[in-house]
Scaffold this motif. Structure first.
Motif, short mmCIF file in Angstrom:
data_model
loop_
_atom_site.label_atom_id
_atom_site.label_comp_id
_atom_site.label_asym_id
_atom_site.label_seq_id
_atom_site.Cartn_x
_atom_site.Cartn_y
_atom_site.Cartn_z
N ASP A 83 0.89 -1.17 0.00
CA ASP A 83 0.00 0.00 0.00
C ASP A 83 0.92 1.21 0.00
OD1 ASP A 83 -1.49 2.22 1.26
OD2 ASP A 83 -3.04 0.75 1.73
N SER B 95 -0.60 6.76 -2.18
CA SER B 95 -1.90 7.10 -1.59
C SER B 95 -2.15 8.58 -1.29
CB SER B 95 -2.11 6.29 -0.30
OG SER B 95 -1.82 4.94 -0.53
N PRO B 96 -2.03 9.43 -2.32
CA PRO B 96 -2.35 10.85 -2.10
C PRO B 96 -3.86 11.05 -2.04
CG PRO B 96 -1.84 10.46 -4.40
CD PRO B 96 -1.63 9.14 -3.70
N ASN B 97 -4.27 12.28 -1.76
CA ASN B 97 -5.69 12.58 -1.67
C ASN B 97 -6.13 13.45 -2.83
OD1 ASN B 97 -5.82 11.23 0.88
ND2 ASN B 97 -4.83 13.04 1.77
N HIS C 248 3.69 12.16 0.78
CA HIS C 248 3.33 11.20 -0.26
C HIS C 248 4.53 10.87 -1.13
CE1 HIS C 248 -0.72 13.14 0.55
NE2 HIS C 248 -0.83 11.91 0.99
N HIS D 200 -3.84 3.63 -2.46
CA HIS D 200 -5.06 3.83 -1.67
C HIS D 200 -5.40 5.33 -1.67
CE1 HIS D 200 -7.87 2.22 1.37
NE2 HIS D 200 -7.72 3.37 2.00
N GLY E 54 -7.10 8.86 -1.52
CA GLY E 54 -8.19 9.44 -0.74
C GLY E 54 -9.19 10.08 -1.69
N TYR F 53 -12.39 6.99 7.62
CA TYR F 53 -11.10 6.43 7.23
C TYR F 53 -10.93 5.05 7.88
CZ TYR F 53 -5.98 6.70 6.38
OH TYR F 53 -4.69 6.49 5.97
N ASP G 79 -10.43 1.41 6.03
CA ASP G 79 -9.28 0.53 6.22
C ASP G 79 -9.67 -0.86 6.73
OD1 ASP G 79 -6.81 1.28 5.20
OD2 ASP G 79 -6.65 2.92 6.65
N TYR H 196 2.02 -1.64 4.63
CA TYR H 196 1.51 -0.27 4.51
C TYR H 196 2.68 0.70 4.58
CZ TYR H 196 -3.15 -2.12 5.46
OH TYR H 196 -4.34 -2.82 5.40
N VAL I 202 3.16 4.11 5.00
CA VAL I 202 2.39 5.29 5.40
C VAL I 202 3.14 5.99 6.54
CG1 VAL I 202 0.14 6.13 6.17
CG2 VAL I 202 0.27 4.01 4.87
N GLN J 47 0.60 7.38 11.56
CA GLN J 47 -0.61 6.56 11.45
C GLN J 47 -0.43 5.17 12.06
OE1 GLN J 47 -2.98 6.88 7.93
NE2 GLN J 47 -1.94 8.73 7.24
N PHE K 76 -3.23 1.86 12.30
CA PHE K 76 -3.13 0.52 11.72
C PHE K 76 -3.16 -0.57 12.79
CE2 PHE K 76 -1.41 3.05 8.15
CZ PHE K 76 -2.38 2.69 7.22
N1 LIG Z 1 -4.63 2.16 3.57
C1 LIG Z 1 -4.22 3.37 3.89
N2 LIG Z 1 -4.78 3.98 4.88
N3 LIG Z 1 -3.23 3.92 3.18
C2 LIG Z 1 -2.69 5.20 3.41
C3 LIG Z 1 -3.55 6.32 2.98
C4 LIG Z 1 -2.92 7.65 3.20
C5 LIG Z 1 -3.86 8.83 3.21
N4 LIG Z 1 -4.51 9.05 1.95
C6 LIG Z 1 -3.09 10.09 3.62
O1 LIG Z 1 -2.82 10.93 2.79
O2 LIG Z 1 -2.74 10.22 4.77
#
Ligand SMILES: NC(=[NH2+])NCCC[C@H](N)C(=O)O
Length: 666
Positions: free
Chosen positions: A192, A195-197, A206, A232, A234, A391, A395, A413, A415, A419, A423
């Protein structure tokens, strides 16, 4: 031979697994003492390990791939310990490289702890040295990797590698490249990453997830696993309500048959929507209504949402193309909408959700649904008081999808470290819900620290905004170009070569600066530092590589000639600098193993740097091309050219894992 081991291994592994289940059942149903079964399982686990190692050793006899010297030594020492003191539970045997050549190349310090364990057991040993002697006596004979074993101090065993072995292996690396050993425990791995938004700028966090994630994925692939990279994104949630609402206000008619959004700068658009959302009650209300429409998958809203996502998608893919990120599958939060609905139903039916009144909320805000991990640590918010998901919900659904539908055996992951607790809660709850069995699926959070500016504060632009990734990469290219021009490289290259050098240097430096630091630490982003051509930087390594590759070329020896020479002749390398270099390049597999278990990348960078340094020491004291001052004749040392090319092959494979593209000229 291999098949025999593999079959045995699988049988014993299956048996061990079975016993594991038996133990659980026994505990559940009868609650009878399980010590005996556990013992048996321990014994089997031990056998599995021995067989695994023996298998790897057998496979290791295939001549084409690189061999993991530490792993081989570990196996030999395990066998020797097992023979000298049979019946011990899996006594951990570690083998480490030594720092002082006086003590050989590797060291096994199993004797002192073994002595401590055996002391009271009446086995008739007086001191650790005696144990070391017994181990050496039982050490497998005719092992070609070792020249001699020596006991030092209180029973440390020093290993001296055999130079003939090193030469043979170096030749293999020259002929076949730095090939990995086949992996008998291949897994389906999901990484994973990135994963940008959507609608928000992709920021340096990111960037780290993308760079580290890509290298972890490449490391896994090199180690023989089957890898799926998942982005992943957002792309779901309440922010889309206000974005769609603003779209409707501004481009109502346009939306009907639009193929593309009339908005190029989504961030500004986002800011505008956010402002209205915060200040205008009516807008806020309509935004919420939009979210409801979107989450119930109303086609008109889905269309608007898609148009928004497309704008971001285009931006993201430009960055991925620049950073050489391929095979990244977009599977954003939206993908899980239906799955979240059914998951929540399932959890509710199992009685795992609890009603909860949000802090300071009171009855007005309504009741939300939460799920507690068994240890009562941070609960997950599964349903918000307005009925929407979070969120956390996404997950949980993601975990279920990856384990049950994707059949993942290992989920990683990548990340930010912040976070971590999220997790942990997700997987504690997933276990509670019967979704995740930690014995079957390995899960890792590969966290990383924040990026700091040169002022050691959070990385920002001068005006205090988050740094746009595209701007950052542009600046990297400009700086790399300046640096190369300073050295007059623009005059020695064609325009295309210069362009290639500039981009490779820029992107390599950015990646390498990130990967060469322990990912858990924060790191200071400094173009000046990363573009230095001395020290542990990408520039230094890229120069080393081009230089090595130019040696045979300048000697007028083609690769074909060198291959023919290496295949037919006995190679001899007797200078200590040559030995040092060979030993360093042959460490590649053990460093890969270390990185694979600890999920870190900086040891690869350290090894590549060592290789470059020892190469230059070798090159300074050993001529590859020699001119006789009297006769004026040139002598070419083919053996040394083989070593040069083997060195280049290891560097190249290391670059490949770091996603760095070496150059032929720079
Ligand atoms: N499965 C996940 N939660 N992956 C990471 C996602 C990160 C999230 N989009 C962020 O910018 O913080």
């Amino acid at each position: 031979m291999e098949a025999k081991y593999l079959e045995k291994l699988q049988n014993v592994e299956a048996e061990a697994k079975n016993l594991g289940k038996l133990i659980e059942d026994a505990q559940d149903k009868l609650n009878e003492p399980v010590a005996k079964l556990k013992n048996e399982q321990e014994r089997l686990k031990y056998r599995v390990n021995i067989l695994k190692r023996a298998y790897e050793d057998e496979v290791g006899k295939d001549i084409r791939h690189m061999k993991n010297i530490t792993q081989m030594l570990r196996l030999y020492f395990t066998i020797a310990v097992d023979k000298a003191y049979p019946g011990l539970a899996d006594f951990p045997v570690t083998v480490t490289p030594t720092n002082n050549p006086k003590f050989g190349d590797y060291q096994c310090n199993v004797a002192p702890p073994l002595f401590a364990m055996l002391k009271g057991k009446n086995v008739g040993v007086a001191n650790p040295r005696q144990i070391a002697e017994a181990i050496i006596r039982e050490f497998p004979k005719s092992v070609d990797v070792i020249e001699k074993l020596e006991i030092a101090g209180p029973g440390f065993i020093n290993v001296f590698l055999n130079v003939e072995y090193l030469i043979e292996e170096t030749k293999t690396v020259f002929l076949h490249g730095a090939l990995p050993a086949p992996n008998p425990c291949k897994k389906r791995v999901i990484v994973d990453m990135s994963s940008p938004n959507v609608a928000k700028e992709m920021h340096v966090g990111h960037l780290r997830s993308t760079i580290i994630g890509e290298s972890i994925a490449r490391l896994m692939e090199y180690s023989g696993h089957d890898v799926l990279r998942l982005n992943h994104v957002g792309d779901w949630g309440t922010q889309f309500g206000m974005l769609i609402c603003l779209l409707q206000d501004k481009f109502k008619d346009y939306l009907k048959d639009a193929k593309q959004l009339p908005v190029s700068d989504l961030q500004t658009f986002y800011k505008e929507a956010k402002k209205l959302f915060d200040e205008d009650e009516d807008f806020k209300k309509r935004s919420y209504a939009c979210v409801v429409q979107l989450q119930s998958l109303n086609p008109e809203y889905i269309k608007a949402w898609n148009l928004i996502c497309d704008v971001s998608r285009k931006e993201f893919s430009k960055i991925y193309a620049r950073l050489d990120i391929k095979n990244l599958v977009e599977r954003g939060e939206s993908f899980y909408q239906k799955r979240m609905e059914s998951l929540v139903k399932e959890l509710e039916a199992k009685g795992l959700l609890e009603d909860d009144i949000p802090e300071g909320g009171g009855a007005l805000q309504g009741i939300r649904k939460i799920m507690h991990p068994p240890d009562k640590s941070l609960p997950l918010i599964m349903v918000k008081s307005d009925g929407g998901f979070t969120y956390d919900t996404s997950d949980m659904a993601t975990a279920k999808n990856r384990i049950e539908e994707e059949k993942a055996e290992w989920i990683i992951y990548v990340v930010d470290a912040g976070q971590g607790t999220h997790f942990q809660s997700v997987y504690k709850c997933a276990k509670r819900a019967g979704i995740w069995d930690p014995n079957r699926v390995r899960v890792d959070h590969v966290g990383f620290g924040v990026v700091l500016g040169e002022d050691k504060k959070k990385f920002k632009t001068r005006s205090g905004d988050t740094v746009k990734l595209a701007d950052l990469l542009d600046e990297g290219i400009k700086r790399a170009g300046d640096k190369l021009r300073e050295k007059g490289r623009d005059k020695e290259m064609t325009a295309e070569e210069f362009e290639a050098a500039m981009t490779s240097v820029a992107y390599s430096c950015i990646k390498y600066a990130d990967l060469s630091h322990n990912r858990n630490h924060e790191y200071v982003f400094s173009f000046d530092k990363m573009l230095e051509d001395k020290g542990n930087t990408a520039v230094y390594l890229l120069y080393a590589y081009t230089r090595i590759k130019s040696i045979a070329r300048k000697a007028g020896v083609s690769l074909e000639q060198l291959v023919e020479y290496a295949t037919k002749s006995k190679i001899s390398l007797s200078n200590p600098k040559e030995h040092k270099l060979m030993k360093t390049i042959l460490k590649f597999p053990e460093i890969i193993e270390k990185c694979g278990t600890e999920l870190v990348l900086h040891p690869i960078c350290e090894l590549l740097y060592d290789i470059a340094v020892y190469f230059s020491e070798f090159y300074d004291s050993c001529y590859c091309i020699e001119k006789d001052s009297k006769t004026g004749e040139t002598k070419i040392h083919m053996d040394r050219l083989v070593l040069c090319e083997a060195t280049a092959n290891v560097l190249k494979q290391g670059f490949e894992i770091l996603a760095i593209r070496p150059l032929h000229r720079m």
